[in-house]
Design an enzyme around this catalytic site. Structure first.
Site, PDB file in Angstrom:
ATOM      1  N   ARG A 281       8.315  -7.020  -4.168  1.00 34.37           N
ATOM      2  CA  ARG A 281       7.019  -7.109  -3.497  1.00 34.37           C
ATOM      3  C   ARG A 281       7.228  -7.812  -2.154  1.00 34.37           C
ATOM      4  NH1 ARG A 281       5.473  -3.795  -6.449  1.00 34.37           N
ATOM      5  NH2 ARG A 281       3.687  -3.767  -7.855  1.00 34.37           N
TER       6      ARG A 281
ATOM      7  N   GLU B  61       1.140  -4.263   2.924  1.00 32.47           N
ATOM      8  CA  GLU B  61       1.173  -2.807   2.775  1.00 32.47           C
ATOM      9  C   GLU B  61      -0.213  -2.210   2.858  1.00 32.47           C
ATOM     10  OE1 GLU B  61       3.270  -1.207  -0.708  1.00 32.47           O
ATOM     11  OE2 GLU B  61       4.856  -2.593  -0.202  1.00 32.47           O
TER      12      GLU B  61
ATOM     13  N   HIS C  59       7.568   2.090   0.052  1.00 25.50           N
ATOM     14  CA  HIS C  59       7.335   1.732  -1.363  1.00 25.50           C
ATOM     15  C   HIS C  59       7.614   2.915  -2.295  1.00 25.50           C
ATOM     16  CE1 HIS C  59       4.873  -1.068  -4.212  1.00 25.50           C
ATOM     17  NE2 HIS C  59       5.781  -0.385  -4.886  1.00 25.50           N
TER      18      HIS C  59
END
Ligand code: 8YV
Length: 328
Positions: free
Chosen positions: A243, A272, A290
């Site tokens: 993350r 993000e 991602h």
């Protein structure tokens, strides 16, 4: 919750096979257009649903959860990380939360290894040079990267994914080091010939490559802070498929820009889908949107997990992938 056909609201488009099965088993509302739900739409969904199936793109914080309707008893997250959900508040309100652990381990570890290779060996730069028609023939000093065999990798977070990364890295001749809340079982340490560092600071200062593989929790937010990033050798590479929030992205970008770090491979970002504009301009980074777990097989396995969690819950049993606060 109605025993056999709970109202299940799915926030994003899932693989066809999963959606079909969900419609057979439950009263399922799908999002076929795959348009992310606004906060108002999310609130509307949790007011009606017996079960919500969100993804990492849905922020289910306490402001959303206080608006949940009386029927909402289960949030079956389509994803492993649950940092998009305020699990504590959900549990206080009697809402069970489940996730999809285990099934994206190998895919995420593969992508991590791909970045571990791609950055020091300048894979993307090489592709770009070729496409730009800069390749005029082999030269002894052209496009030199750095060897990874024999170097040290420091894995931050030695859970399932961290261990899967370690197995791959060992096969590539890297020496395995790791930092974790506690050491892994001695037979795993032995298999991986892994060295445990209780002190993250001490480990960071000695590594050639650092791979972030821990979840994002309040305890791991900016674990790689500006101060800790400065402990790294200037020749070190940082890879993150976990993350974005675990690294101070701005500090990382600054260090990469000034050459205080050799490079980075990032599949996740702090804000993000926004990516720090400094990172986008750099040559010594490989950035991915991602996609660490993005395989069709993985998405189907995740969907199967979601179905099993909902079905067992609706049948009055404890779903297998309950998220318990001790895990966070
Ligand atoms: C998933 C992930 O694709 O599961 C996770 O934690 O990071 C991703 O790879 C995503 O979260 C789906 O919700």
């Amino acid at each position: 919750m109605p025993a056999n056909k709970p109202l299940v609201i799915v926030t994003r488009k899932l693989p066809d096979a999963i959606e079909t099965r969900m419609r057979e088993l439950f009263d399922t509302r799908l999002n076929l257009e795959d348009k992310p739900l606004s906060q108002a739409e999310l609130i509307e969904a949790i007011q009606k649903a017996d079960v919500l199936v969100p993804t990492v793109t849905d922020r289910i914080d306490s402001k959303v959860l206080v608006r949940a309707g009386p029927n909402l008893k289960l949030i079956a997250n389509f994803g492993n990380g649950v940092d998009n959900i305020d699990v504590k508040t959900a549990l206080e309100r009697g809402i069970t939360v489940t996730n999809t652990p285990g099934v994206l381990t190998e895919d995420t570890a593969d992508m991590t290894m791909a970045l571990i290779l791609a950055v020091p060996r300048r894979l993307v730069e090489g592709v770009d040079e070729l496409k730009a028609e800069h390749f005029k023939g082999w030269a002894p000093s052209w496009m030199l990267g750095h060897r990874i065999w024999g170097k040290r990798i420091g894995i931050v977070g030695m859970g399932r994914i961290g261990q899967a990364v370690a197995r791959r890295a060992k096969a590539f001749g890297l020496q395995i080091h790791y930092h974790n809340r506690k050491p892994v079982h001695s037979h795993i340490e032995h298999e991986l010939e892994a060295t445990y560092w209780e002190s993250l600071d001490q480990m960071l200062a000695r590594m050639d490559i650092v791979s972030v593989n821990c979840p994002h929790t309040p305890a791991t937010y900016h674990l790689l802070s500006a101060r800790r990033l400065k402990l790294l050798k200037p020749s070190a590479y940082v890879v993150n498929t976990a993350r974005g929030e675990v690294i101070d992205e701005n500090a990382l970008a600054r260090m990469l820009e000034t050459g205080a770090l050799a490079g980075a491979g990032l599949d996740v970002f702090e804000h993000e889908p926004a990516v720090n504009p400094k990172l986008l301009k750099l040559r010594n980074v490989v950035l991915l949107p991602h996609m660490g777990s993005a395989t069709l097989e993985g998405r189907i396995d995740m969907g199967e997990k979601v179905i099993v969690n909902i079905k067992t819950f609706a049948d009055g049993h404890k779903p297998p992938d309950r998220v318990i606060p001790a895990m966070l």
